[in-house]
Design an enzyme around this catalytic site. Structure first.
Site, PDB file in Angstrom:
ATOM      1  N   TYR A 159      82.074  69.564 -78.065  1.00 27.06           N
ATOM      2  CA  TYR A 159      81.283  69.030 -76.963  1.00 27.06           C
ATOM      3  C   TYR A 159      80.532  70.133 -76.209  1.00 27.06           C
ATOM      4  O   TYR A 159      79.297  70.078 -76.135  1.00 27.06           O
ATOM      5  CB  TYR A 159      82.155  68.212 -76.000  1.00 27.06           C
ATOM      6  CG  TYR A 159      81.391  67.736 -74.792  1.00 27.06           C
ATOM      7  CD1 TYR A 159      81.601  68.325 -73.543  1.00 27.06           C
ATOM      8  CD2 TYR A 159      80.441  66.734 -74.898  1.00 27.06           C
ATOM      9  CE1 TYR A 159      80.874  67.908 -72.443  1.00 27.06           C
ATOM     10  CE2 TYR A 159      79.715  66.307 -73.799  1.00 27.06           C
ATOM     11  CZ  TYR A 159      79.937  66.904 -72.573  1.00 27.06           C
ATOM     12  OH  TYR A 159      79.211  66.504 -71.486  1.00 27.06           O
ATOM     13  N   LYS A 163      76.385  70.719 -76.132  1.00 31.12           N
ATOM     14  CA  LYS A 163      75.617  70.686 -74.878  1.00 31.12           C
ATOM     15  C   LYS A 163      74.854  71.992 -74.692  1.00 31.12           C
ATOM     16  O   LYS A 163      73.717  72.007 -74.224  1.00 31.12           O
ATOM     17  CB  LYS A 163      76.519  70.395 -73.689  1.00 31.12           C
ATOM     18  CG  LYS A 163      77.158  69.029 -73.664  1.00 31.12           C
ATOM     19  CD  LYS A 163      76.134  67.898 -73.671  1.00 31.12           C
ATOM     20  CE  LYS A 163      75.418  67.742 -72.355  1.00 31.12           C
ATOM     21  NZ  LYS A 163      74.515  66.560 -72.333  1.00 31.12           N
TER      22      LYS A 163
END
Ligand SMILES: NC(=O)c1ccc[n+]([C@@H]2O[C@H](COP(=O)([O-])OP(=O)(O)OC[C@H]3O[C@@H](n4cnc5c(N)ncnc54)[C@H](O)[C@@H]3O)[C@@H](O)[C@H]2O)c1
Ligand SMILES: CC(C)[C@@H](O)CC[C@@H](C)[C@H]1CC[C@H]2[C@@H]3[C@H](O)C=C4C[C@@H](O)CC[C@]4(C)[C@H]3CC[C@]12C
EC number: 1.1.1.-
Length: 333
Positions: A159, A163
């Protein structure tokens, strides 16, 4: 500003517009952007609440689509003046594969950028995350930091990695020529842990507390501080950036800003109790019973169980090695 037809000329697109943050951005735009002519809400899963928004002066266009599909993104972006790109896979619990997280968060963002370039949309606001910076894999605290604070942003989890990649793509795209010859102006916002109406993780804690007889068990020392930010303020920040980006392109283009609104610095669990306490839950301090090493063992067992059970069912508890590490590391802006 007077509501007159000649002032309404802007077309906005909000990707992920039916998500926790996205819905608040959609509603904030309808309340606070008087120049709005059309608001396109693009999401994999459209919410039924969108129907109630179609009775106002602004044309609300619900678009069911997938950011990983370039042609669907291009069709949604075409003709928009501003894109607010919030769509993403927010998964730190192992629900989705790393490949899927990358596909949505990175490839999806690439598709949004290319759609802006191909169709001539000049203004792109991207919802990044504090996790682009940290906490890093070494557990270094980030104490009252800002966008210029030196920090070793090293990540392994899919994650934060996705990002960070997506944010970099957005900022690097600033200044690219779009169809029609003008320049693309991009800006990224890094919210810290968002809370507010519709926050699923807060709901998950509440239901966990109900299952445990109205108790939640403290895993994190109260001394660990996290910045949290109210979802309505994050939505307002996105609208403000979108409104200012054209006039302040030289200052804001290619820039990144943390989102924080002076919400109290507290541990993640203590902050949640500001809301869960009045709902009848209480936080039991079990750290004497459950030392950190035992918590890490339990988190590791959860990760092992998730892996073993995956062929049969999705087991995705709140406690895993990553969430424990993040929760246990001070990160305040
Ligand atoms: N929740 C937080 O604490 C927090 C903090 C910082 C940044 N963010 C960022 O804010 C954004 C929104 O997060 P959220 O908390 O509202 O999550 P959310 O899951 O509630 O919303 C994400 C939305 O994106 C949509 N979506 C997912 N995959 C898609 C796809 N392939 N195509 C189209 N739509 C898709 C989902 O259906 C959902 O409506 C994300 O980019 C996230 O990284 C969230
Ligand atoms: C089970 C306990 C150890 C409990 O304290 C775990 C809490 C844990 C689920 C949360 C602690 C910190 C949260 C993350 C942080 O607020 C920032 C985030 C960035 C954002 O882009 C997505 C959400 C998140 C990763 C958020 C997720 C929940 C926590 C890990």
């Amino acid at each position: 500003m007077a509501d007159s037809a000649e002032t309404r000329k802007l077309v906005y697109l909000v990707t992920g517009g039916c998500g926790f943050l996205g819905e608040h951005v959609v509603r904030m735009l309808l309340q606070r952007e008087p120049r709005l002519y059309e608001l396109r809400v693009f999401d994999l899963h459209l919410g039924p609440w969108l129907e109630e928004l179609k009775t106002g002066p602004v044309q609300v266009t619900a678009i069911q689509g997938d950011v990983t599909q370039a042609h669907e993104v291009a069709a949604a972006v075409a003709g928009a003046h501003v894109v607010i790109h919030t769509a993403g896979l927010v998964d730190v619990f192992g629900r989705a594969s790393p490949e899927t997280i990358y596909e949505v968060n990175v490839q999806g963002t690439k598709n949004v950028i290319e759609a802006c370039v191909q169709t001539g949309t000049r203004f792109l606001v991207y919802t990044s995350s504090m996790e682009v910076v940290g906490p890093n894999i070494k557990g270094h605290p980030f104490y009252r930091g800002n966008e210029d604070t030196p920090y070793e942003a090293i990540h392994r989890h899919p994650y934060p990695c996705s990002k960070a990649q997506a944010e970099r793509l957005v900022l690097e795209a600033n200044g690219r020529k779009v169809h029609g010859g003008l320049s693309l102006v991009t800006c990224a916002l890094r919210p810290t842990g968002i809370y507010g109406e519709g926050h699923q993780i807060m709901r998950d804690f509440y239901h966990q507390g109900l299952r445990l007889g109205g108790r939640l068990f403290r895993a994190i020392p109260a001394s660990v501080e996290h910045s949290r930010v109210y979802v309505g303020n994050v939505a307002w920040m996105h609208v403000l950036v979108a409104q200012e980006l054209e006039q302040r392109a030289a200052l804001m283009g290619g820039q990144v800003y943390f989102c924080y609104d002076e919400s109290p610095y507290k541990s993640y669990e203590d902050f949640n109790m500001e809301f869960l306490g009045p709902c009848g839950l209480r936080l039991v301090d079990t750290r004497l019973l459950v030392p950190y090493w035992l918590l890490m063992l339990l988190a590791t067992l959860n990760a092992l169980l998730q892996w073993l059970l995956r062929p049969l069912l999705l087991y995705a508890p709140l406690l895993n090695p990553y969430t424990l590490a993040v929760a246990n590391t001070t990160f305040t802006v």
